[in-house]
Design a protein around this motif. Structure first.
Motif, PDB file in Angstrom:
ATOM      1  N   ARG A 163     -10.365  -0.328   4.518  1.00  0.00           N
ATOM      2  CA  ARG A 163     -10.504  -0.854   3.161  1.00  0.00           C
ATOM      3  C   ARG A 163     -10.577  -2.367   3.155  1.00  0.00           C
ATOM      4  N   LEU A 201      -3.051   6.436   7.761  1.00  0.00           N
ATOM      5  CA  LEU A 201      -2.914   5.442   6.693  1.00  0.00           C
ATOM      6  C   LEU A 201      -3.320   4.063   7.184  1.00  0.00           C
ATOM      7  N   TYR A 258       0.829  -1.206   0.000  1.00  0.00           N
ATOM      8  CA  TYR A 258       0.000   0.000   0.000  1.00  0.00           C
ATOM      9  C   TYR A 258       0.864   1.258   0.000  1.00  0.00           C
ATOM     10  N   THR A 259       1.911   1.266   0.811  1.00  0.00           N
ATOM     11  CA  THR A 259       2.780   2.447   0.862  1.00  0.00           C
ATOM     12  C   THR A 259       3.530   2.636  -0.452  1.00  0.00           C
ATOM     13  N   GLU A 316       2.448   1.593  -3.486  1.00  0.00           N
ATOM     14  CA  GLU A 316       1.480   1.981  -4.508  1.00  0.00           C
ATOM     15  C   GLU A 316       1.103   3.452  -4.402  1.00  0.00           C
ATOM     16  N   HIS A 317       0.974   3.946  -3.172  1.00  0.00           N
ATOM     17  CA  HIS A 317       0.491   5.314  -2.954  1.00  0.00           C
ATOM     18  C   HIS A 317       1.605   6.287  -2.582  1.00  0.00           C
ATOM     19  N   GLN A 318       2.841   5.755  -2.533  1.00  0.00           N
ATOM     20  CA  GLN A 318       3.986   6.611  -2.226  1.00  0.00           C
ATOM     21  C   GLN A 318       3.768   7.406  -0.943  1.00  0.00           C
ATOM     22  N   ARG A 319       3.365   6.695   0.102  1.00  0.00           N
ATOM     23  CA  ARG A 319       3.107   7.322   1.395  1.00  0.00           C
ATOM     24  C   ARG A 319       3.834   6.538   2.487  1.00  0.00           C
ATOM     25  N   GLU A 363      -7.013   3.839   7.291  1.00  0.00           N
ATOM     26  CA  GLU A 363      -7.512   3.759   5.916  1.00  0.00           C
ATOM     27  C   GLU A 363      -7.386   2.345   5.366  1.00  0.00           C
ATOM     28  N   LEU A 364      -6.212   1.748   5.581  1.00  0.00           N
ATOM     29  CA  LEU A 364      -5.980   0.392   5.075  1.00  0.00           C
ATOM     30  C   LEU A 364      -6.882  -0.621   5.762  1.00  0.00           C
TER      31      LEU A 364
END
Length: 219
Positions: free
Chosen positions: A213, A206, A194-195, A197-200, A209-210
């Motif tokens: 989801r 976060l 996830y990090t 893919e979203h560059q976070r 959010e994950l």
């Protein structure tokens, strides 16, 4: 976390190397020796509660694996040189008869049987002859990991992925996610993906959010 469990399980197969032993070092050492055929016993039974790592070790053995919770009658199961049977306490009458025969077949042929249950064989509601057979081999109990051991394991898995996970983030996962190591390890995999893919970076927003989801049912 249905989607997480189905789709984001750890990308490495269960092995002895990626098992988190915690206080189970002696059990892991004994199983490793037995799998290497340095001990003569025909059977090895792992005892422990759900989430203690029983299924991980059975799958890591490399033996043909069957879960009696899903196949209580052991339909289609054949005894060759080795066999791993999970949740033997869930065997039905036909499954108990089958495992008794398989045990005798394996022992006569110099094979080995690896089993797992929630209680030692003598306490299981099984046929007496099967309890006797399972109780004649090695029996080791697995202790569940403490919260501190789980947190340390998560930190180590994050470091292996160069994933920056703060103590606060680990504490959040421990409080809001299922507590078994398989799911927690899956979350580390999910976080890494996830990090990227979203560059976070990993932050509490976060994580929320994950988790939200992954808790959303698939359409």
């Amino acid at each position: 976390m249905r989607q997480l469990l189905l789709d984001l399980l750890p990308d490495s197969s269960p092995s002895l190397d990626n098992f988190v032993p915690g206080g189970n070092g002696e059990t892991l050492a004994a199983l490793t020796e037995w799998l290497a055929a340095t001990r003569p016993d025909a059977s090895f039974c792992l005892v422990g509660e759900a989430g203690s790592g029983r299924s991980h070790l059975l799958r890591a053995s490399g033996f043909p694996y069957v879960d009696a919770d899903k196949n209580p009658g052991l339909l289609g199961v054949k005894g060759e040189a080795t066999l791993a049977v999970d949740n033997v306490d869930r065997l039905d009458d036909n499954g108990q008869i089958a495992l008794f025969a398989l045990f005798n077949q394996l022992k006569a042929g110099g094979g080995r049987l690896l089993t797992a249950a929630i209680q030692p064989p003598r306490h299981l509601t099984l046929r007496e002859d099967l309890r006797t057979r399972l109780g004649s081999g090695l029996i080791y109990r697995l202790q569940p990991l403490s919260d501190a051991e789980k947190a340390a394991a998560l930190a180590a898995q994050a470091r292996e992925r160069a994933l920056k996970l703060t103590p606060e983030a680990i504490d959040y996962l421990m409080r809001h996610a299922p507590r078994d190591m398989r799911t927690l390890s899956a979350l580390i995999v999910a976080l890494d993906r996830y990090t990227l893919e979203h560059q976070r970076s990993v932050t509490l927003p976060l994580l929320r959010e994950l988790l939200a989801r992954e808790a959303t049912p698939a359409a």
